[in-house]
Design a protein around this motif. Structure first.
Motif, mmCIF file in Angstrom:
data_model
loop_
_atom_site.group_PDB
_atom_site.id
_atom_site.type_symbol
_atom_site.label_atom_id
_atom_site.label_comp_id
_atom_site.label_asym_id
_atom_site.label_seq_id
_atom_site.Cartn_x
_atom_site.Cartn_y
_atom_site.Cartn_z
ATOM 1 N N VAL A 1 36.533 48.265 36.003
ATOM 2 C CA VAL A 1 36.676 47.552 37.272
ATOM 3 C C VAL A 1 35.830 46.277 37.268
ATOM 4 O O VAL A 1 36.293 45.213 37.692
ATOM 5 C CB VAL A 1 36.300 48.474 38.459
ATOM 6 C CG1 VAL A 1 36.155 47.693 39.746
ATOM 7 C CG2 VAL A 1 37.337 49.561 38.610
ATOM 8 N N ASN A 2 34.606 46.356 36.773
ATOM 9 C CA ASN A 2 33.767 45.165 36.724
ATOM 10 C C ASN A 2 34.287 44.161 35.702
ATOM 11 O O ASN A 2 34.158 42.953 35.907
ATOM 12 C CB ASN A 2 32.318 45.540 36.420
ATOM 13 C CG ASN A 2 31.621 46.065 37.642
ATOM 14 O OD1 ASN A 2 31.645 45.444 38.690
ATOM 15 N ND2 ASN A 2 31.009 47.221 37.513
ATOM 16 N N GLY A 3 34.888 44.634 34.621
ATOM 17 C CA GLY A 3 35.512 43.723 33.668
ATOM 18 C C GLY A 3 36.686 42.979 34.285
ATOM 19 O O GLY A 3 36.857 41.776 34.059
ATOM 20 N N ALA A 4 37.488 43.677 35.061
ATOM 21 C CA ALA A 4 38.609 43.032 35.746
ATOM 22 C C ALA A 4 38.108 42.031 36.781
ATOM 23 O O ALA A 4 38.664 40.935 36.933
ATOM 24 C CB ALA A 4 39.494 44.080 36.407
ATOM 25 N N ALA A 5 37.044 42.374 37.496
ATOM 26 C CA ALA A 5 36.474 41.453 38.477
ATOM 27 C C ALA A 5 35.890 40.217 37.794
ATOM 28 O O ALA A 5 36.004 39.100 38.304
ATOM 29 C CB ALA A 5 35.413 42.158 39.309
ATOM 30 N N LEU A 6 35.270 40.394 36.631
ATOM 31 C CA LEU A 6 34.768 39.254 35.871
ATOM 32 C C LEU A 6 35.910 38.334 35.474
ATOM 33 O O LEU A 6 35.797 37.114 35.555
ATOM 34 C CB LEU A 6 34.003 39.733 34.641
ATOM 35 C CG LEU A 6 33.468 38.642 33.710
ATOM 36 C CD1 LEU A 6 32.444 37.789 34.430
ATOM 37 C CD2 LEU A 6 32.868 39.262 32.468
ATOM 38 N N PHE A 7 37.022 38.911 35.059
ATOM 39 C CA PHE A 7 38.198 38.109 34.723
ATOM 40 C C PHE A 7 38.682 37.305 35.927
ATOM 41 O O PHE A 7 39.025 36.130 35.799
ATOM 42 C CB PHE A 7 39.304 39.028 34.195
ATOM 43 C CG PHE A 7 40.575 38.315 33.883
ATOM 44 C CD1 PHE A 7 40.667 37.509 32.765
ATOM 45 C CD2 PHE A 7 41.677 38.456 34.703
ATOM 46 C CE1 PHE A 7 41.841 36.837 32.474
ATOM 47 C CE2 PHE A 7 42.853 37.800 34.423
ATOM 48 C CZ PHE A 7 42.947 36.983 33.303
ATOM 49 N N VAL A 8 38.688 37.908 37.099
ATOM 50 C CA VAL A 8 39.123 37.219 38.315
ATOM 51 C C VAL A 8 38.147 36.096 38.660
ATOM 52 O O VAL A 8 38.568 34.997 39.057
ATOM 53 C CB VAL A 8 39.263 38.217 39.480
ATOM 54 C CG1 VAL A 8 39.454 37.502 40.803
ATOM 55 C CG2 VAL A 8 40.406 39.166 39.219
ATOM 56 N N TYR A 9 36.844 36.325 38.509
ATOM 57 C CA TYR A 9 35.866 35.270 38.784
ATOM 58 C C TYR A 9 36.028 34.108 37.805
ATOM 59 O O TYR A 9 35.911 32.945 38.191
ATOM 60 C CB TYR A 9 34.445 35.809 38.698
ATOM 61 C CG TYR A 9 34.030 36.647 39.888
ATOM 62 C CD1 TYR A 9 34.638 36.518 41.114
ATOM 63 C CD2 TYR A 9 33.005 37.571 39.777
ATOM 64 C CE1 TYR A 9 34.261 37.284 42.186
ATOM 65 C CE2 TYR A 9 32.608 38.340 40.849
ATOM 66 C CZ TYR A 9 33.241 38.189 42.059
ATOM 67 O OH TYR A 9 32.856 38.939 43.124
ATOM 68 N N ILE A 10 36.304 34.402 36.547
ATOM 69 C CA ILE A 10 36.524 33.324 35.572
ATOM 70 C C ILE A 10 37.789 32.555 35.921
ATOM 71 O O ILE A 10 37.828 31.319 35.810
ATOM 72 C CB ILE A 10 36.578 33.904 34.140
ATOM 73 C CG1 ILE A 10 35.183 34.393 33.746
ATOM 74 C CG2 ILE A 10 37.095 32.873 33.148
ATOM 75 C CD1 ILE A 10 35.137 35.155 32.436
ATOM 76 N N MET A 11 38.814 33.253 36.380
ATOM 77 C CA MET A 11 40.026 32.548 36.834
ATOM 78 C C MET A 11 39.723 31.651 38.021
ATOM 79 O O MET A 11 40.252 30.545 38.126
ATOM 80 C CB MET A 11 41.105 33.562 37.208
ATOM 81 C CG MET A 11 41.794 34.171 36.035
ATOM 82 S SD MET A 11 43.046 35.384 36.504
ATOM 83 C CE MET A 11 43.939 34.579 37.799
#
Length: 98
Positions: free
Chosen positions: A80-90
């Motif tokens: 979940v935190n990896g997916a959130a990191l991806f969203v923040y980078i986007m």
């Protein structure tokens, strides 16, 4: 490890509420750095977990032993935190969903 991963999730949740209150570029940069550190710590927890990873009960429906609750908390927290990191980078790159 499990308690620390839950505390890291609470910190990440607080960061999410911060970004929904004020979605500016410096906030995204700060939270991306914090989220990156959290993901690195959780990756370390995921691979260095020394407890039982699989339960002793066999589940014939899926044909394998399910993961233990403690290991599942760490794994779900990491994903979940990896997916959130991806969203923040986007969001930093201009493809914001916020």
């Amino acid at each position: 490890m499990v308690l620390i991963s839950i505390l890291l999730d609470l910190i990440a949740l607080g960061g999410y509420f911060l970004v929904t209150a004020s979605a500016t570029q410096p906030i995204f940069w700060l939270l991306t750095i914090v989220k990156g550190v959290i993901v690195v710590i959780l990756v370390g927890f995921f691979f260095s977990y020394r407890g039982k990873r699989r339960s002793r009960f066999y589940d014939p429906d899926i044909g394998a032993r399910p993961y233990t609750v403690r290991f599942s908390i760490i794994a779900v927290s990491l994903f979940v935190n990896g997916a959130a990191l991806f969203v923040y980078i986007m969001a930093i790159r201009g493809n914001s969903i916020f």
